[in-house]
Design a protein around this motif. Structure first.
Motif, PDB file in Angstrom:
ATOM      1  N   PRO A   1       0.903  -1.377   0.082  1.00 15.36           N
ATOM      2  CA  PRO A   1      -0.016  -0.072   0.089  1.00 15.36           C
ATOM      3  C   PRO A   1       0.702   1.295   0.023  1.00 15.36           C
ATOM      4  O   PRO A   1       0.423   2.308  -0.761  1.00 15.36           O
ATOM      5  CB  PRO A   1      -0.892  -0.215   1.280  1.00 15.36           C
ATOM      6  CG  PRO A   1      -0.754  -1.423   1.448  1.00 15.36           C
ATOM      7  CD  PRO A   1       0.200  -2.289   0.897  1.00 15.36           C
ATOM      8  N   TYR A   2       2.025   1.191   0.840  1.00 16.86           N
ATOM      9  CA  TYR A   2       2.767   2.474   0.694  1.00 16.86           C
ATOM     10  C   TYR A   2       3.578   2.625  -0.662  1.00 16.86           C
ATOM     11  O   TYR A   2       3.485   3.850  -1.163  1.00 16.86           O
ATOM     12  CB  TYR A   2       3.812   2.258   1.755  1.00 16.86           C
ATOM     13  CG  TYR A   2       4.950   3.557   2.030  1.00 16.86           C
ATOM     14  CD1 TYR A   2       4.201   4.728   2.000  1.00 16.86           C
ATOM     15  CD2 TYR A   2       6.297   3.355   1.889  1.00 16.86           C
ATOM     16  CE1 TYR A   2       5.192   5.862   2.103  1.00 16.86           C
ATOM     17  CE2 TYR A   2       7.183   4.378   2.013  1.00 16.86           C
ATOM     18  CZ  TYR A   2       6.425   5.812   2.200  1.00 16.86           C
ATOM     19  OH  TYR A   2       7.287   6.838   2.208  1.00 16.86           O
ATOM     20  N   LEU A   3       3.798   1.473  -1.457  1.00 12.64           N
ATOM     21  CA  LEU A   3       4.471   1.539  -2.691  1.00 12.64           C
ATOM     22  C   LEU A   3       3.358   2.112  -3.661  1.00 12.64           C
ATOM     23  O   LEU A   3       3.779   3.063  -4.546  1.00 12.64           O
ATOM     24  CB  LEU A   3       4.854   0.244  -3.454  1.00 12.64           C
ATOM     25  CG  LEU A   3       6.104  -0.190  -3.168  1.00 12.64           C
ATOM     26  CD1 LEU A   3       6.440  -1.518  -3.873  1.00 12.64           C
ATOM     27  CD2 LEU A   3       7.275   0.618  -3.380  1.00 12.64           C
ATOM     28  N   ARG A   4       1.885   2.101  -3.517  1.00  9.50           N
ATOM     29  CA  ARG A   4       1.037   2.625  -4.466  1.00  9.50           C
ATOM     30  C   ARG A   4       0.825   4.027  -3.932  1.00  9.50           C
ATOM     31  O   ARG A   4       0.788   4.846  -4.883  1.00  9.50           O
ATOM     32  CB  ARG A   4      -0.354   1.959  -3.908  1.00  9.50           C
ATOM     33  CG  ARG A   4      -1.499   2.299  -4.621  1.00  9.50           C
ATOM     34  CD  ARG A   4      -1.429   2.668  -5.970  1.00  9.50           C
ATOM     35  NE  ARG A   4      -1.810   1.499  -6.954  1.00  9.50           N
ATOM     36  CZ  ARG A   4      -1.685   1.425  -8.237  1.00  9.50           C
ATOM     37  NH1 ARG A   4      -1.296   2.652  -8.961  1.00  9.50           N
ATOM     38  NH2 ARG A   4      -2.025   0.477  -8.775  1.00  9.50           N
ATOM     39  N   GLU A   5       0.679   4.468  -2.778  1.00 15.19           N
ATOM     40  CA  GLU A   5       0.862   5.678  -2.296  1.00 15.19           C
ATOM     41  C   GLU A   5       2.186   6.385  -3.087  1.00 15.19           C
ATOM     42  O   GLU A   5       1.911   7.691  -3.450  1.00 15.19           O
ATOM     43  CB  GLU A   5       0.988   5.900  -0.767  1.00 15.19           C
ATOM     44  CG  GLU A   5       1.108   7.375  -0.294  1.00 15.19           C
ATOM     45  CD  GLU A   5       1.437   7.260   1.146  1.00 15.19           C
ATOM     46  OE1 GLU A   5       2.079   8.211   1.771  1.00 15.19           O
ATOM     47  OE2 GLU A   5       1.053   6.544   1.882  1.00 15.19           O
ATOM     48  N   LEU A   6       3.326   5.968  -3.023  1.00 12.68           N
ATOM     49  CA  LEU A   6       4.590   6.315  -3.649  1.00 12.68           C
ATOM     50  C   LEU A   6       4.395   6.866  -4.852  1.00 12.68           C
ATOM     51  O   LEU A   6       4.549   7.755  -5.778  1.00 12.68           O
ATOM     52  CB  LEU A   6       5.728   5.841  -3.191  1.00 12.68           C
ATOM     53  CG  LEU A   6       6.063   5.792  -1.657  1.00 12.68           C
ATOM     54  CD1 LEU A   6       7.278   4.903  -1.527  1.00 12.68           C
ATOM     55  CD2 LEU A   6       6.537   7.073  -1.418  1.00 12.68           C
ATOM     56  N   SER A   7       3.611   5.683  -5.548  1.00 12.83           N
ATOM     57  CA  SER A   7       3.491   5.637  -7.205  1.00 12.83           C
ATOM     58  C   SER A   7       2.565   6.766  -7.474  1.00 12.83           C
ATOM     59  O   SER A   7       2.880   7.504  -8.554  1.00 12.83           O
ATOM     60  CB  SER A   7       3.229   4.449  -7.466  1.00 12.83           C
ATOM     61  OG  SER A   7       3.800   3.296  -7.406  1.00 12.83           O
ATOM     62  N   ASP A   8       1.496   6.896  -6.655  1.00 11.50           N
ATOM     63  CA  ASP A   8       0.463   7.984  -7.022  1.00 11.50           C
ATOM     64  C   ASP A   8       1.271   9.355  -6.768  1.00 11.50           C
ATOM     65  O   ASP A   8       0.887  10.084  -7.642  1.00 11.50           O
ATOM     66  CB  ASP A   8      -0.622   7.859  -6.005  1.00 11.50           C
ATOM     67  CG  ASP A   8      -1.571   6.698  -6.249  1.00 11.50           C
ATOM     68  OD1 ASP A   8      -1.405   5.882  -7.446  1.00 11.50           O
ATOM     69  OD2 ASP A   8      -2.348   6.230  -5.488  1.00 11.50           O
ATOM     70  N   ARG A   9       2.065   9.476  -5.758  1.00  5.90           N
ATOM     71  CA  ARG A   9       2.525  10.944  -5.364  1.00  5.90           C
ATOM     72  C   ARG A   9       3.647  11.161  -6.584  1.00  5.90           C
ATOM     73  O   ARG A   9       3.950  12.263  -7.218  1.00  5.90           O
ATOM     74  CB  ARG A   9       3.405  10.800  -4.181  1.00  5.90           C
ATOM     75  CG  ARG A   9       3.357  12.040  -3.285  1.00  5.90           C
ATOM     76  CD  ARG A   9       3.596  12.017  -1.960  1.00  5.90           C
ATOM     77  NE  ARG A   9       4.048  10.848  -1.313  1.00  5.90           N
ATOM     78  CZ  ARG A   9       5.189  10.784  -0.695  1.00  5.90           C
ATOM     79  NH1 ARG A   9       5.766  11.747  -0.443  1.00  5.90           N
ATOM     80  NH2 ARG A   9       5.594   9.396  -0.003  1.00  5.90           N
ATOM     81  N   PHE A  10       4.525  10.175  -7.112  1.00  3.57           N
ATOM     82  CA  PHE A  10       5.359  10.143  -7.836  1.00  3.57           C
ATOM     83  C   PHE A  10       4.802  10.662  -9.178  1.00  3.57           C
ATOM     84  O   PHE A  10       5.442  11.589  -9.946  1.00  3.57           O
ATOM     85  CB  PHE A  10       6.372   9.093  -8.205  1.00  3.57           C
ATOM     86  CG  PHE A  10       7.565   9.462  -9.014  1.00  3.57           C
ATOM     87  CD1 PHE A  10       8.883  10.176  -8.395  1.00  3.57           C
ATOM     88  CD2 PHE A  10       7.730   8.966 -10.283  1.00  3.57           C
ATOM     89  CE1 PHE A  10       9.895  10.156  -9.309  1.00  3.57           C
ATOM     90  CE2 PHE A  10       8.957   9.114 -11.109  1.00  3.57           C
ATOM     91  CZ  PHE A  10       9.920   9.901 -10.635  1.00  3.57           C
ATOM     92  N   ASP A  11       3.796  10.097  -9.709  1.00  2.00           N
ATOM     93  CA  ASP A  11       3.236  10.349 -10.975  1.00  2.00           C
ATOM     94  C   ASP A  11       2.674  11.747 -11.147  1.00  2.00           C
ATOM     95  O   ASP A  11       2.301  12.112 -12.266  1.00  2.00           O
ATOM     96  CB  ASP A  11       2.272   9.189 -11.255  1.00  2.00           C
ATOM     97  CG  ASP A  11       2.660   7.895 -11.654  1.00  2.00           C
ATOM     98  OD1 ASP A  11       4.022   7.837 -12.083  1.00  2.00           O
ATOM     99  OD2 ASP A  11       2.173   7.031 -11.676  1.00  2.00           O
ATOM    100  N   LYS A  12       2.555  12.520  -9.991  1.00  2.00           N
ATOM    101  CA  LYS A  12       1.698  13.767 -10.087  1.00  2.00           C
ATOM    102  C   LYS A  12       2.797  14.765 -10.808  1.00  2.00           C
ATOM    103  O   LYS A  12       3.993  14.755 -10.600  1.00  2.00           O
ATOM    104  CB  LYS A  12       1.306  14.166  -8.953  1.00  2.00           C
ATOM    105  CG  LYS A  12       0.088  13.313  -8.744  1.00  2.00           C
ATOM    106  CD  LYS A  12      -0.596  13.829  -7.233  1.00  2.00           C
ATOM    107  CE  LYS A  12      -1.861  12.851  -7.274  1.00  2.00           C
ATOM    108  NZ  LYS A  12      -2.607  13.017  -5.835  1.00  2.00           N
TER     109      LYS A  12
END
Length: 95
Positions: A84-95
């Motif tokens: 779930p943290y990797l998903r959060e980081l992915s969402d944050r990085f893609d912005k």
């Protein structure tokens, strides 16, 4: 949640393939900076951020339960990223 985790051939990025086929590519430097292990948290408290050496690479990946332990070329091997943290980081990085 995750189909696969692979380091790039130059070991400077982690590619996450999510269920459903979406992919995220995260730089090793970003992952190292965002680690939540005790050492990294202490460094952020003391210095405001985690110091990341230029050219940092991923040296090893080990799946641990619902997450992955990433080892880095600076010797840091305590960074565990729950999926779930990797998903959060992915969402944050893609912005």
């Amino acid at each position: 949640m995750i189909e696969s985790l692979t380091a790039s051939s130059d070991a400077e990025h982690l590619t996450v393939t999510w269920e459903g086929g979406d992919e995220t590519t995260l730089p090793a430097s970003f992952l190292r900076r965002e680690a939540k292990d005790a050492w990294s948290i202490r460094e952020r408290l003391d210095h405001g951020e985690v110091t990341v050496l230029p050219g940092i690479r991923i040296t090893h990946l080990t799946q641990i339960g619902n997450g992955v332990n990433v080892h880095f070329s600076d010797g840091h091997d305590k960074a565990i990223y729950p999926f779930p943290y990797l998903r959060e980081l992915s969402d944050r990085f893609d912005k």
